[in-house]
Design an enzyme around this catalytic site. Structure first.
Site, PDB file in Angstrom:
ATOM      1  N   ARG A 243      11.885  29.209  33.188  1.00 21.56           N
ATOM      2  CA  ARG A 243      11.376  30.399  34.072  1.00 21.56           C
ATOM      3  C   ARG A 243      10.670  29.759  35.263  1.00 21.56           C
ATOM      4  O   ARG A 243      10.706  30.282  36.397  1.00 21.56           O
ATOM      5  CB  ARG A 243      10.106  31.513  33.385  1.00 21.56           C
TER       6      ARG A 243
ATOM      7  N   ASP B 190       5.031  35.718  38.139  1.00 20.46           N
ATOM      8  CA  ASP B 190       5.325  34.540  39.240  1.00 20.46           C
ATOM      9  C   ASP B 190       3.991  34.638  40.217  1.00 20.46           C
ATOM     10  O   ASP B 190       3.320  35.432  40.117  1.00 20.46           O
ATOM     11  CB  ASP B 190       6.732  35.051  39.929  1.00 20.46           C
TER      12      ASP B 190
ATOM     13  N   HIS C 238      -0.529  40.032  32.741  1.00 21.20           N
ATOM     14  CA  HIS C 238       0.299  39.729  31.598  1.00 21.20           C
ATOM     15  C   HIS C 238       0.323  37.901  31.842  1.00 21.20           C
ATOM     16  O   HIS C 238       1.304  37.384  31.583  1.00 21.20           O
ATOM     17  CB  HIS C 238       1.636  40.244  31.869  1.00 21.20           C
TER      18      HIS C 238
ATOM     19  N   CYS D 224      -5.697  26.575  26.811  1.00 23.85           N
ATOM     20  CA  CYS D 224      -5.753  25.304  25.735  1.00 23.85           C
ATOM     21  C   CYS D 224      -5.890  26.336  24.477  1.00 23.85           C
ATOM     22  O   CYS D 224      -6.847  27.138  24.206  1.00 23.85           O
ATOM     23  CB  CYS D 224      -7.213  24.734  25.994  1.00 23.85           C
TER      24      CYS D 224
ATOM     25  N   ALA E 278      12.570  47.925  47.075  1.00 22.17           N
ATOM     26  CA  ALA E 278      11.259  47.855  47.553  1.00 22.17           C
ATOM     27  C   ALA E 278      10.899  47.076  48.678  1.00 22.17           C
ATOM     28  O   ALA E 278       9.898  47.515  49.588  1.00 22.17           O
ATOM     29  CB  ALA E 278      10.258  47.053  46.392  1.00 22.17           C
TER      30      ALA E 278
HETATM   31  C1  BV8 Z   1      -0.795  45.149  24.059  1.00 26.18           C
HETATM   32  C2  BV8 Z   1       4.625  38.194  29.781  1.00 26.18           C
HETATM   33  C3  BV8 Z   1      -2.857  46.018  22.431  1.00 26.18           C
HETATM   34  C4  BV8 Z   1       5.794  37.685  29.263  1.00 26.18           C
HETATM   35  C5  BV8 Z   1       5.058  40.565  29.419  1.00 26.18           C
HETATM   36  C6  BV8 Z   1       5.289  51.177  20.667  1.00 26.18           C
HETATM   37  C7  BV8 Z   1       4.795  52.019  21.788  1.00 26.18           C
HETATM   38  C8  BV8 Z   1       4.049  51.727  22.747  1.00 26.18           C
HETATM   39  C9  BV8 Z   1       3.532  50.547  22.645  1.00 26.18           C
HETATM   40  C10 BV8 Z   1       3.896  49.389  21.755  1.00 26.18           C
HETATM   41  C11 BV8 Z   1       4.808  49.793  20.795  1.00 26.18           C
HETATM   42  N1  BV8 Z   1       5.029  48.627  20.077  1.00 26.18           N
HETATM   43  C12 BV8 Z   1       4.397  47.607  20.775  1.00 26.18           C
HETATM   44  C13 BV8 Z   1       3.762  48.190  21.657  1.00 26.18           C
HETATM   45  C14 BV8 Z   1       2.868  47.470  22.591  1.00 26.18           C
HETATM   46  C15 BV8 Z   1       3.595  46.427  23.430  1.00 26.18           C
HETATM   47  C16 BV8 Z   1       4.713  47.536  24.269  1.00 26.18           C
HETATM   48  O1  BV8 Z   1       4.597  48.088  25.229  1.00 26.18           O
HETATM   49  N2  BV8 Z   1       6.249  47.115  23.620  1.00 26.18           N
HETATM   50  C17 BV8 Z   1       7.025  47.997  24.422  1.00 26.18           C
HETATM   51  C18 BV8 Z   1       8.444  47.147  24.336  1.00 26.18           C
HETATM   52  C19 BV8 Z   1       7.505  49.174  23.625  1.00 26.18           C
HETATM   53  N3  BV8 Z   1       2.730  45.875  24.455  1.00 26.18           N
HETATM   54  C20 BV8 Z   1       1.869  44.877  24.230  1.00 26.18           C
HETATM   55  O2  BV8 Z   1       2.275  44.453  23.212  1.00 26.18           O
HETATM   56  C21 BV8 Z   1       0.925  44.477  25.246  1.00 26.18           C
HETATM   57  N4  BV8 Z   1      -0.065  44.353  24.397  1.00 26.18           N
HETATM   58  O3  BV8 Z   1      -0.436  46.369  23.710  1.00 26.18           O
HETATM   59  O4  BV8 Z   1      -1.952  44.930  23.245  1.00 26.18           O
HETATM   60  C22 BV8 Z   1      -3.745  46.337  23.422  1.00 26.18           C
HETATM   61  C23 BV8 Z   1      -3.287  47.289  24.476  1.00 26.18           C
HETATM   62  C24 BV8 Z   1      -4.374  47.778  25.231  1.00 26.18           C
HETATM   63  C25 BV8 Z   1      -5.806  47.656  24.960  1.00 26.18           C
HETATM   64  C26 BV8 Z   1      -6.011  46.547  23.986  1.00 26.18           C
HETATM   65  C27 BV8 Z   1      -4.896  46.023  23.264  1.00 26.18           C
HETATM   66  C28 BV8 Z   1       1.227  43.232  25.871  1.00 26.18           C
HETATM   67  C29 BV8 Z   1       2.615  43.485  26.647  1.00 26.18           C
HETATM   68  C30 BV8 Z   1       2.657  42.217  27.590  1.00 26.18           C
HETATM   69  C31 BV8 Z   1       4.089  41.496  27.186  1.00 26.18           C
HETATM   70  N5  BV8 Z   1       4.435  40.398  28.136  1.00 26.18           N
HETATM   71  N6  BV8 Z   1       5.334  39.754  30.139  1.00 26.18           N
HETATM   72  C32 BV8 Z   1       6.814  37.126  29.987  1.00 26.18           C
HETATM   73  O5  BV8 Z   1       6.852  37.489  31.443  1.00 26.18           O
HETATM   74  O6  BV8 Z   1       7.791  36.416  29.650  1.00 26.18           O
HETATM   75  S1  BV8 Z   1       5.877  41.909  29.476  1.00 26.18           S
HETATM   76  C33 BV8 Z   1       7.136  41.959  30.804  1.00 26.18           C
HETATM   77  O7  BV8 Z   1       7.954  42.806  30.310  1.00 26.18           O
HETATM   78  C34 BV8 Z   1       6.595  41.870  31.931  1.00 26.18           C
HETATM   79  O8  BV8 Z   1       5.396  41.303  32.362  1.00 26.18           O
HETATM   80  C35 BV8 Z   1       6.734  43.529  32.285  1.00 26.18           C
HETATM   81  O9  BV8 Z   1       5.499  43.882  31.999  1.00 26.18           O
HETATM   82  C36 BV8 Z   1       7.539  43.740  31.343  1.00 26.18           C
HETATM   83  C37 BV8 Z   1       9.067  43.950  31.978  1.00 26.18           C
HETATM   84  O10 BV8 Z   1       8.702  45.267  32.856  1.00 26.18           O
HETATM   85  P1  BV8 Z   1       9.225  45.264  34.293  1.00 26.18           P
HETATM   86  O11 BV8 Z   1       8.217  44.843  35.119  1.00 26.18           O
HETATM   87  O12 BV8 Z   1       8.992  46.911  34.419  1.00 26.18           O
HETATM   88  O13 BV8 Z   1      10.398  44.991  34.491  1.00 26.18           O
HETATM   89  P2  BV8 Z   1      12.115  45.694  34.065  1.00 26.18           P
HETATM   90  O14 BV8 Z   1      13.003  44.555  34.143  1.00 26.18           O
HETATM   91  O15 BV8 Z   1      11.752  46.415  32.664  1.00 26.18           O
HETATM   92  O16 BV8 Z   1      12.136  46.960  35.296  1.00 26.18           O
HETATM   93  C38 BV8 Z   1      12.301  46.275  36.474  1.00 26.18           C
HETATM   94  C39 BV8 Z   1      12.410  47.739  37.398  1.00 26.18           C
HETATM   95  O17 BV8 Z   1      12.379  47.295  38.660  1.00 26.18           O
HETATM   96  C40 BV8 Z   1      13.575  48.240  36.834  1.00 26.18           C
HETATM   97  O18 BV8 Z   1      13.099  49.831  36.782  1.00 26.18           O
HETATM   98  C41 BV8 Z   1      14.775  48.447  38.221  1.00 26.18           C
HETATM   99  O19 BV8 Z   1      15.194  49.500  38.438  1.00 26.18           O
HETATM  100  C42 BV8 Z   1      13.441  48.018  39.368  1.00 26.18           C
HETATM  101  N7  BV8 Z   1      14.150  47.473  40.601  1.00 26.18           N
HETATM  102  C43 BV8 Z   1      14.965  46.255  40.582  1.00 26.18           C
HETATM  103  N8  BV8 Z   1      15.298  45.755  41.654  1.00 26.18           N
HETATM  104  C44 BV8 Z   1      14.421  46.550  42.475  1.00 26.18           C
HETATM  105  C45 BV8 Z   1      13.730  47.385  41.645  1.00 26.18           C
HETATM  106  N9  BV8 Z   1      12.686  48.324  42.265  1.00 26.18           N
HETATM  107  C46 BV8 Z   1      12.554  48.344  43.416  1.00 26.18           C
HETATM  108  N10 BV8 Z   1      13.422  47.366  44.515  1.00 26.18           N
HETATM  109  C47 BV8 Z   1      14.087  46.400  43.838  1.00 26.18           C
HETATM  110  N11 BV8 Z   1      14.824  45.614  44.761  1.00 26.18           N
HETATM  111 ZN    ZN Z   2      -9.546  22.570  25.802  1.00 27.83          ZN
END
Ligand code: BV8
Ligand code: ZN
Length: 236
Positions: free
Chosen positions: A59, A94, A109, A117, A218
């Site tokens: 990545r 990014d 994120h 570390c 966008a």
């Molecule tokens: C947490 C880093 C507790 C890694 C990422 C069940 C129900 C609800 C929640 C959960 C559940 N089970 C588990 C959970 C929690 C979980 C979660 O939400 N899971 C989901 C799958 C259900 N969340 C977590 O674990 C989070 N932590 O909950 O901790 C807590 C919470 C609060 C307070 C205290 C404790 C941590 C989540 C972070 C994970 N890490 N990224 C990496 O990047 O490798 S997530 C990663 O995926 C991204 O960071 C981003 O967040 C996500 C991708 O989403 P998008 O950015 O929306 O991208 P996507 O491709 O999906 O969509 C792109 C959009 O753009 C599309 O709609 C498309 O149409 C549009 N688009 C495309 N081109 C264009 C465009 N729009 C305009 N113009 C264009 N040209």
């Molecule tokens: Zn250290």
């Protein structure tokens, strides 16, 4: 002193799509070929660290040569020229918002060009490949990507919710609204009477929660919106 509406912007992978960075859930999305649990969770990292190091090295390599697009530049212009408060929160790892000129970016994120570390928790800039032999400059401990994985607590949540509580305008740009807590921000903003704008190519799971939907790439829709906001602010 004229009060200007405060603006809260949340971006996702779609804001970097026109820069050539693959989104997660689009065709050919990043997660394909990899199960989320295997490459973006602490369990996956414990189970098979070299797979996770490799996934993020690929990545990092893929992001390094990409350039910011008009959406990044438009948001940066709004942050620099708008007389009211603008908060930018991104789910992206990014650095295109920074390279597009944004003075301040909250990476909830984490960031691909930083390493953390496992011993002292210290975070440092990291442009190269990371692997099991990479060592912390301060304590010699093992390094991991400075990324928030599934099941881990996102960063800067206090600052984020403080800004969200006082936002008059909320914009979600290029996010599918699948991942929490980010996906819940629009509901939070709505309940505080913010006017909510969604910028996306298509309908999302949360489109019904937005007052205004700006359909299209966008690069164009954000530029038009920023032009309008700055013109209105100038004419106040
Ligand atoms: C947490 C880093 C507790 C890694 C990422 C069940 C129900 C609800 C929640 C959960 C559940 N089970 C588990 C959970 C929690 C979980 C979660 O939400 N899971 C989901 C799958 C259900 N969340 C977590 O674990 C989070 N932590 O909950 O901790 C807590 C919470 C609060 C307070 C205290 C404790 C941590 C989540 C972070 C994970 N890490 N990224 C990496 O990047 O490798 S997530 C990663 O995926 C991204 O960071 C981003 O967040 C996500 C991708 O989403 P998008 O950015 O929306 O991208 P996507 O491709 O999906 O969509 C792109 C959009 O753009 C599309 O709609 C498309 O149409 C549009 N688009 C495309 N081109 C264009 C465009 N729009 C305009 N113009 C264009 N040209
Ligand atoms: Zn250290």
């Amino acid at each position: 002193m004229k009060e200007f509406p405060s603006i809260f912007i949340l971006t996702g992978a779609g804001v970097s799509a026109e820069s050539g960075i693959a989104t997660f859930r689009g065709a050919g999305g990043l997660w394909e070929g990899h199960r989320v649990e295997d490459v973006a969770s602490p369990e996956g990292f414990r189970r098979n660290p070299s797979l996770v190091y490799r996934f993020y090295n690929e990545r990092r390599c893929g992001i390094r040569d990409k350039l910011p697009n008009d959406a990044h530049r438009g948001i940066a212009r709004l942050q620099r020229e708008y007389p009211g408060k603008v908060t930018l929160v991104t789910q992206n790892i990014d650095d295109l918002h920074e390279r597009g000129g944004s003075p301040e970016v909250l990476h909830m994120h984490g960031e691909i060009f930083k390493a953390r570390c496992g011993e002292c928790g210290g975070v440092s800039p990291w442009m190269e490949d990371l692997d099991g032999s990479s060592q912390c400059g301060d304590c010699g401990g093992p390094l991991r990507p400075h990324i928030v994985w599934f099941g881990e607590v996102p960063l800067e949540l206090d600052t984020i919710f403080e800004a969200l509580d006082s936002a008059d305008i909320f914009a979600a740009i290029g996010t599918s609204g699948n991942v929490y807590p980010a996906a819940g921000f629009v509901d939070h903003a709505r309940r505080r009477r913010a006017r909510c704008h969604e910028f996306n190519l298509e309908e999302t799971a949360s489109s019904a929660l937005f007052h205004e939907v700006h359909a299209g790439p966008a690069g164009r829709t954000v530029t038009d919106w920023v032009d309008k906001l700055l013109q209105e602010a100038g004419s106040r």
